[in-house]
Motif scaffolding. Structure first.
Motif, PDB file in Angstrom:
ATOM      1  N   UNK A  41       0.819  -1.158  -0.103  1.00 49.72           N
ATOM      2  CA  UNK A  41      -0.143  -0.037  -0.078  1.00 49.72           C
ATOM      3  C   UNK A  41       0.846   1.394  -0.059  1.00 49.72           C
ATOM      4  N   UNK A  42       2.038   0.967  -0.048  1.00 51.75           N
ATOM      5  CA  UNK A  42       2.951   2.209   0.035  1.00 51.75           C
ATOM      6  C   UNK A  42       3.027   3.065   1.241  1.00 51.75           C
ATOM      7  N   UNK A  43       2.518   2.375   2.193  1.00 48.57           N
ATOM      8  CA  UNK A  43       2.474   3.144   3.521  1.00 48.57           C
ATOM      9  C   UNK A  43       3.975   3.507   4.333  1.00 48.57           C
ATOM     10  N   UNK A  44       4.825   2.670   3.740  1.00 53.07           N
ATOM     11  CA  UNK A  44       6.399   2.546   4.321  1.00 53.07           C
ATOM     12  C   UNK A  44       7.149   2.733   3.161  1.00 53.07           C
ATOM     13  N   UNK A  45       8.497   3.092   3.749  1.00 54.54           N
ATOM     14  CA  UNK A  45       9.561   3.360   2.772  1.00 54.54           C
ATOM     15  C   UNK A  45       9.831   2.157   2.090  1.00 54.54           C
ATOM     16  N   UNK A  46      10.174   1.862   0.792  1.00 56.09           N
ATOM     17  CA  UNK A  46      10.453   0.558   0.240  1.00 56.09           C
ATOM     18  C   UNK A  46      11.954   0.208   0.803  1.00 56.09           C
ATOM     19  N   UNK A  47      12.242  -1.119   0.628  1.00 54.83           N
ATOM     20  CA  UNK A  47      13.473  -1.365   1.221  1.00 54.83           C
ATOM     21  C   UNK A  47      14.200  -2.413  -0.019  1.00 54.83           C
ATOM     22  N   UNK A  48      15.434  -2.673  -0.201  1.00 53.29           N
ATOM     23  CA  UNK A  48      16.107  -3.401  -0.958  1.00 53.29           C
ATOM     24  C   UNK A  48      16.660  -4.266   0.003  1.00 53.29           C
ATOM     25  N   UNK A  49      16.575  -5.497   0.212  1.00 54.42           N
ATOM     26  CA  UNK A  49      17.199  -6.543   1.068  1.00 54.42           C
ATOM     27  C   UNK A  49      18.198  -7.176   0.331  1.00 54.42           C
ATOM     28  N   UNK A  50      19.454  -7.042   0.852  1.00 53.43           N
ATOM     29  CA  UNK A  50      20.529  -7.810   0.193  1.00 53.43           C
ATOM     30  C   UNK A  50      21.332  -8.940   1.205  1.00 53.43           C
ATOM     31  N   UNK A  51      20.877 -10.076   0.853  1.00 53.46           N
ATOM     32  CA  UNK A  51      21.495 -11.288   1.619  1.00 53.46           C
ATOM     33  C   UNK A  51      22.755 -11.735   0.780  1.00 53.46           C
ATOM     34  N   UNK A  52      23.982 -11.455   1.527  1.00 53.04           N
ATOM     35  CA  UNK A  52      25.211 -11.675   1.012  1.00 53.04           C
ATOM     36  C   UNK A  52      26.073 -12.639   1.915  1.00 53.04           C
ATOM     37  N   UNK A  53      26.926 -13.322   1.411  1.00 55.94           N
ATOM     38  CA  UNK A  53      27.790 -14.251   2.297  1.00 55.94           C
ATOM     39  C   UNK A  53      28.595 -13.368   3.339  1.00 55.94           C
ATOM     40  N   UNK A  54      28.755 -13.706   4.604  1.00 52.32           N
ATOM     41  CA  UNK A  54      29.532 -13.201   5.492  1.00 52.32           C
ATOM     42  C   UNK A  54      31.030 -13.594   5.237  1.00 52.32           C
ATOM     43  N   UNK A  55      31.733 -12.787   6.062  1.00 48.35           N
ATOM     44  CA  UNK A  55      33.249 -12.910   5.759  1.00 48.35           C
ATOM     45  C   UNK A  55      33.903 -14.262   6.019  1.00 48.35           C
ATOM     46  N   UNK A 104      12.027  -8.890  11.691  1.00 46.71           N
ATOM     47  CA  UNK A 104      10.757  -7.832  11.175  1.00 46.71           C
ATOM     48  C   UNK A 104      10.958  -6.659  11.835  1.00 46.71           C
ATOM     49  N   UNK A 105      11.284  -6.811  13.121  1.00 47.76           N
ATOM     50  CA  UNK A 105      11.372  -5.458  14.045  1.00 47.76           C
ATOM     51  C   UNK A 105      12.503  -4.766  13.615  1.00 47.76           C
ATOM     52  N   UNK A 106      13.603  -5.446  13.556  1.00 54.77           N
ATOM     53  CA  UNK A 106      14.794  -4.694  13.071  1.00 54.77           C
ATOM     54  C   UNK A 106      14.819  -4.308  11.815  1.00 54.77           C
ATOM     55  N   UNK A 107      14.153  -5.032  11.041  1.00 50.34           N
ATOM     56  CA  UNK A 107      14.191  -4.480   9.568  1.00 50.34           C
ATOM     57  C   UNK A 107      13.133  -3.232   9.512  1.00 50.34           C
ATOM     58  N   UNK A 108      12.125  -3.068  10.316  1.00 51.50           N
ATOM     59  CA  UNK A 108      11.264  -2.106  10.335  1.00 51.50           C
ATOM     60  C   UNK A 108      11.853  -0.670  10.828  1.00 51.50           C
ATOM     61  N   UNK A 109      12.952  -1.059  11.539  1.00 49.84           N
ATOM     62  CA  UNK A 109      13.601   0.298  12.076  1.00 49.84           C
ATOM     63  C   UNK A 109      13.932   1.484  10.959  1.00 49.84           C
ATOM     64  N   UNK A 110      14.036   1.013   9.634  1.00 53.20           N
ATOM     65  CA  UNK A 110      14.423   1.836   8.763  1.00 53.20           C
ATOM     66  C   UNK A 110      13.349   2.150   7.617  1.00 53.20           C
ATOM     67  N   UNK A 111      12.093   1.677   8.140  1.00 52.18           N
ATOM     68  CA  UNK A 111      11.134   1.690   6.891  1.00 52.18           C
ATOM     69  C   UNK A 111      10.244   3.118   7.195  1.00 52.18           C
ATOM     70  N   UNK A 112      10.477   3.915   8.323  1.00 49.70           N
ATOM     71  CA  UNK A 112       9.587   5.143   8.282  1.00 49.70           C
ATOM     72  C   UNK A 112      10.043   5.887   7.211  1.00 49.70           C
ATOM     73  N   UNK A 113       9.049   6.732   6.442  1.00 53.30           N
ATOM     74  CA  UNK A 113       9.284   7.693   5.579  1.00 53.30           C
ATOM     75  C   UNK A 113      10.098   8.939   5.916  1.00 53.30           C
ATOM     76  N   UNK A 114      10.910   9.574   5.030  1.00 51.92           N
ATOM     77  CA  UNK A 114      11.551  10.758   5.789  1.00 51.92           C
ATOM     78  C   UNK A 114      11.920  11.407   4.377  1.00 51.92           C
ATOM     79  N   UNK A 115      12.129  12.675   4.761  1.00 54.94           N
ATOM     80  CA  UNK A 115      12.554  13.658   3.256  1.00 54.94           C
ATOM     81  C   UNK A 115      13.664  13.084   2.651  1.00 54.94           C
ATOM     82  N   UNK A 116      13.961  13.076   1.433  1.00 54.79           N
ATOM     83  CA  UNK A 116      15.123  12.677   0.611  1.00 54.79           C
ATOM     84  C   UNK A 116      15.340  11.213   1.029  1.00 54.79           C
ATOM     85  N   UNK A 117      14.782  10.474   1.751  1.00 56.45           N
ATOM     86  CA  UNK A 117      14.909   8.849   1.731  1.00 56.45           C
ATOM     87  C   UNK A 117      13.803   8.281   0.706  1.00 56.45           C
ATOM     88  N   UNK A 118      14.450   7.758  -0.574  1.00 53.75           N
ATOM     89  CA  UNK A 118      13.748   7.091  -1.333  1.00 53.75           C
ATOM     90  C   UNK A 118      13.613   5.597  -1.256  1.00 53.75           C
TER      91      UNK A 118
END
Length: 967
Positions: A396-410, A533-547
């Motif tokens: 519904x575009x109520x949150x800021x979209x995210x791009x999840x990147x799962x990569x191998x650790x060191x 999901x709680x941790x992912x959600x920390x970045x999902x609030x919309x803000x000016x300049x954050x696409x």
């Protein structure tokens, strides 16, 4: 280029441009219009083409940073395989911002040039495949997130021989433009940045901006809030005194509370929260909605005591004190609103809620699931007024979209990070250098990074923060031992740019609002879907300049890696099939993307294979949560209806004969007779999957009627659009009278497991139910509920199957299912193995990457897909052209049609269990049948017969890649 591919191309061109009914056309070669549709976006096709190509060239006018993140994941894998590409873009209309070119410079296996042609406005993507043919996507989509994921776009995908005229024209045009284009260099970028002027918004855009500013003056409910308000009012109209709203973080729960107070119009309102910082922001939000006088709003906390306010905002720590509560009458507040309602199990909350008697009490939370025995649903009288989870909010575009990147650790000396890795490796210089390299490569939205890093240990967090700061990336570590003031000071420094990263452990999972966060980094194992999901959600609030938000997950050898795709997609079915599919297909959610590198994907796949998702411990947990939600014993239908555990998981669990046995394990007070238990096992194990409605419909109608005539049953099937012929009717009776199961299962017949007596019989009056079963249904309420529950659930599950034919494309079936749906008299699945030639049908079961296959047969004689519609298939050995079963397969009737229909079922590997995807009916290619000698290691050559089989419906290209693992 082989003659086979040339032939496929010719057929596909004829099908696409002359006659769509042309045979031999394949999906990956045929022209196709690409649109952005659910589960089939332009980006899905771009990614598939990239994964399968040997080189690529993009010629696109416009590029946005938000689409470069998922693209970089694919390109990183291509770089490891030595595959390179080119991107030709432009500065037309100043659309491409300097940061776009800065991000492009980070990609090592892509050469970028900037066109000098006036009005460069092309949108084309060219992929070369092993020097033989080219694929082309050309149309309206630029390399932007909305164009590849959401907009209404038209793009044509074409495939051509490299000597084809169209391919040559496009290559020539690209070559001409490339030769005159300017190379992207650091020097060019510096000059472009210095002179760059952002384009002015178009008239329509300016109008939208003005509307947004005006809208800020008068806040109106969004769609989610409107639906929730209606549900809350309906709840109160029905006499409800309490209501719970579940909605993802950042979707406007506080405003929703204010809107509901506005429609309730209380004499006085009490808003309860656990921290004063949240309380002050909540009061400001309420004032924007409710208006009125400022002195009508007050705070009750350790620092303020404005207890006479009409709208009182209180911290639970202050309000729960006995001396404070005593100052209020029990009916002081008409409306009580509880924020972060999942905390209400604490004694302080219980004391307050027990004391006050409001006319209405509303609870709001993003995560109602609890790890203790407290039931938030019970607290709110099981009135779930509205539920809107993360995936819904993103759609519904109520949150800021995210791009999840799962990569191998060191990896250090071949060792991957896991739960036992010592601190010196978790926070080593080498690992931090690797982390910083990945953070820089995948980037963030905006001018500066505002990052949140999650670690698993306090000492690790402190050392990671120290090393980041030493390497020029200011960071500080925070944990539960830090005071609220210390945390808030660190947050302020992050927001102001004095810090780049907050490195946290055990905090910031919830209850913190930092809208500026544009990069979330996970340097720890995933312990639960809720915390993830709680941790992912920390970045999902919309803000000016954050696409968008970049979420970078460093995936080590963690035993809980399987939770990642489940948490991202919100899948709670406990189905391994679903988990594997979500991992492989990497779905999009609205404008958000899910991306895994090949190594990370392989690590997660291993944990999915290893974990028992249907383990009783998991099922018990799911059961308790649903029971808390419903306030009663859940039935299978409840699990299926509410999007939780798939009911089939209970049916397929070898430790459970039926759901009654699970209820016994849950210590519920339930009792069935032995025969009732056996009958329930039959309908559960054999019919609940819903693959064929016929038996379910008959059993359901026999609940209401003593007899059902054959004509009435046929009419019932017709009403439900079910296929019906004499063989199917005979098969239905063989299932229900158990004769189908009269085959050996150890020392007894399978039918004995189901009581040995017919469930349904047929006589001159019609079908009738076993009299003992009918008596039990009338006299025993528990048995009736459980029996009817299976029928209802099975009919619900049947909706995903086509009722007009026995098999549904790309649904999964076991060998036993196939025996039943082919109307065979007995269950002969045990000795069925790779195929069985029946009188009119032959199912072929192909395991594409069979374990130890090289020991079983020569690698040169493995069943293999040539393309999406053509497979080379081999019989058992020894077999000759004159062998009976081969002659049966080749037999034709008077019209020249094959007598035996071939049905192809396939799975990727034996590790994926007993289920096979149904790929469809296939036909033997004329002239392709031949006898060959198969050379086995250390054995004499043995004869086999090979043939090319062509699917009537070519596989979708993404499904083809998923099943075969081809690149």
């Amino acid at each position: 280029m082989t003659n086979d591919i040339t032939s496929e191309l010719l057929s596909s061109v004829v099908s696409g441009f002359i006659d769509r009914k042309t045979e031999h056309a394949t999906e990956e070669f045929s022209p196709r219009l690409l649109l952005n549709q659910k589960d089939d976006t332009v980006w899905d096709h771009l990614r598939s083409e990239l994964q399968a190509c040997s080189q690529f060239i993009f010629a696109v006018a416009f590029i946005t940073p938000d689409m470069l993140v998922p693209l970089k994941v694919v390109l990183a894998d291509l770089a490891k395989r030595g595959i390179k590409g080119k991107i030709l873009t432009s500065v037309y209309l100043s659309f491409n911002r300097p940061e776009v070119f800065a991000e492009l410079l980070k990609i090592p296996n892509v050469t970028v040039r900037i066109s000098t042609q006036q009005g460069f406005h092309v949108k084309g993507y060219l992929f070369e495949h092993q020097g033989s043919y080219d694929s082309l996507i050309i149309g309206s989509s630029n390399l932007t997130r909305t164009a590849l994921l959401a907009n209404y776009e038209w793009n044509l995908r074409l495939t051509s021989h490299q000597d084809g005229e169209l391919t040559q024209q496009i290559r020539q045009k690209i070559s001409e433009a490339w030769q005159t284009a300017l190379p992207l260099t650091s020097e060019w970028l510096a000059d472009y940045t210095l002179n760059y002027q952002a384009p002015l918004p178009a008239a329509g855009q300016a109008g939208r901006f003005l509307q947004t500013e005006r809208a800020a003056e008068t806040i109106i409910p969004n769609r989610m809030q409107q639906e929730a308000l209606a549900e809350l009012q309906q709840l109160r109209n029905a006499g409800g005194k309490k209501g719970l709203v579940i909605s993802a973080t950042g979707t406007g729960k506080t405003y929703l509370g204010a809107f509901d107070v506005q429609q309730f119009r209380p004499r006085r309102m009490l808003f309860i929260v656990h921290r004063e910082q949240i309380l002050k922001r909540a009061m400001q939000s309420f004032y924007k909605v409710l208006g009125g006088k400022k002195n009508e709003y007050g705070i009750l906390s350790g620092n303020h005591f404005e207890s006479n306010a009409k709208y009182l905002f209180a911290t639970i720590q202050t309000l729960s004190k006995q001396a404070v509560l005593a100052q209020f009458s029990r009916t002081e507040f008409d409306y009580l609103l509880l924020d972060e309602a999942h905390r209400a199990g604490a004694q302080s909350y219980r004391r307050v809620l027990k004391y006050f008697q409001p006319l209405f009490c509303m609870g709001m939370t993003a995560t109602p699931e609890r790890t203790d025995d407290f039931s938030i649903y019970e607290l709110f009288d099981y009135n779930l007024a509205y539920e809107n989870r993360l995936q819904d909010a993103l759609e519904e575009n109520l949150l800021c979209p995210f791009h999840y990147v799962g990569i191998q650790d060191y990896e250090y000396q071949g060792k991957v990070i896991d739960e036992q890795t010592p601190l010196r490796r978790l926070a080593s210089n080498e690992r931090i250098d690797y982390v910083l390299q990945q953070l820089d490569y995948y980037g963030y939205s905006g001018q500066a990074v505002h990052g949140l890093i999650f670690c698993s240990r306090k000492d690790e967090a402190k050392e990671v923060a120290r090393l980041l700061s030493a390497k020029g990336h200011p960071a500080t570590a925070l944990s539960g031992t830090d005071t609220i003031a210390q945390r808030q000071a660190a947050v302020n420094h992050l927001e102001q740019g004095a810090l780049e990263y907050l490195v946290t452990v055990d905090i910031f999972n919830e209850g913190i609002d930092i809208p500026c966060i544009n990069q979330v980094v996970m340097m720890r194992s995933t312990q639960s879907s809720i915390v993830f999901i709680q941790q992912l959600g920390r970045g999902l609030r919309k803000a000016p300049g954050k696409e968008f938000v970049t979420v970078i997950d460093f995936i080590g050898n963690y035993k809980n890696n399987y939770l990642i795709p489940l948490a991202l997609t919100g899948d709670k079915t406990r189905s391994k099939d679903n988990a594997r599919e979500e991992l492989e297909l990497q779905p999009t959610i609205g404008l958000s993307t899910i991306n895994f590198t090949e190594v990370a994907r392989a690590r997660i796949y291993e944990t999915i294979q290893a974990v028992k998702l249907d383990a009783l411990a998991f099922l018990r947990k799911d059961y308790r949560q649903l029971k808390e939600k419903l306030g009663r014993i859940p039935l299978l239908f409840d699990f299926q209806k509410f999007g939780g555990t798939d009911a089939a998981v209970f049916a397929d669990n070898h430790l459970l004969a039926n759901y009654y046995h699970f209820l016994l394990k849950m210590k519920e007070d339930v009792v069935l007779s032995k025969f009732e238990d056996q009958v329930l096992s039959f309908v559960t194990k054999e019919l609940l999957n819903g693959m064929r409605q016929h038996e379910l419909l008959l059993l359901k109608v026999l609940l209401e009627h003593e007899n059902v005539s054959l004509a009435e049953f046929k009419h019932l099937l017709k009403e439900h659009h079910c296929y019906c012929d004499q063989a199917t009717l005979r098969s239905v009776l063989q299932i229900l009278d158990l004769s189908f199961f009269k085959v050996k299962a150890g020392k007894r017949l399978k039918a004995d497991n189901y009581g040995g007596k017919p469930i349904v019989s047929l006589n001159a009056a019609g079908y009738h139910l076993n009299s003992t079963i009918r008596a039990s249904l009338r006299q025993h309420g528990l048995f009736a509920r459980l029996y009817k529950d299976v029928l209802q659930t099975g009919l619900l599950k049947a909706r995903k199957y086509q009722s007009e034919q026995p098999f549904t494309l790309l649904q999964k079936y076991t060998r036993k299912d196939v025996c039943r749906l082919l109307n065979w008299e007995k269950d002969v699945s045990a000795p069925l193995y790779g195929y069985r030639v029946g009188k009119t049908a032959c199912p072929l079961f192909v395991t594409y990457t069979a374990e130890e296959s090289a020991q079983k047969r020569s690698a040169n004689y493995e069943n293999e897909f040539i393309n999406t519609s053509l497979i080379r298939w081999y019989t058992r050995s020894p077999r000759h052209l004159y062998s009976d079963e081969v002659q049966q397969l080749l037999q034709v009737d008077e019209q020249g049609k094959r007598v035996v229909k071939l049905h192809l079922f396939m799975k990727k590997s034996d590790a994926e269990g007993k289920n096979f995807f149904y790929c469809g009916e296939c036909k033997i290619e004329p002239g392709s049948v031949k006898e060959e000698l198969m050379q086995l290691p250390h054995k004499k050559p043995r004869a086999v017969v090979s043939m090319l089989l062509r699917l009537q419906t070519p596989l979708q290209y993404r499904r083809f890649l998923l099943l075969t693992g081809k690149k």
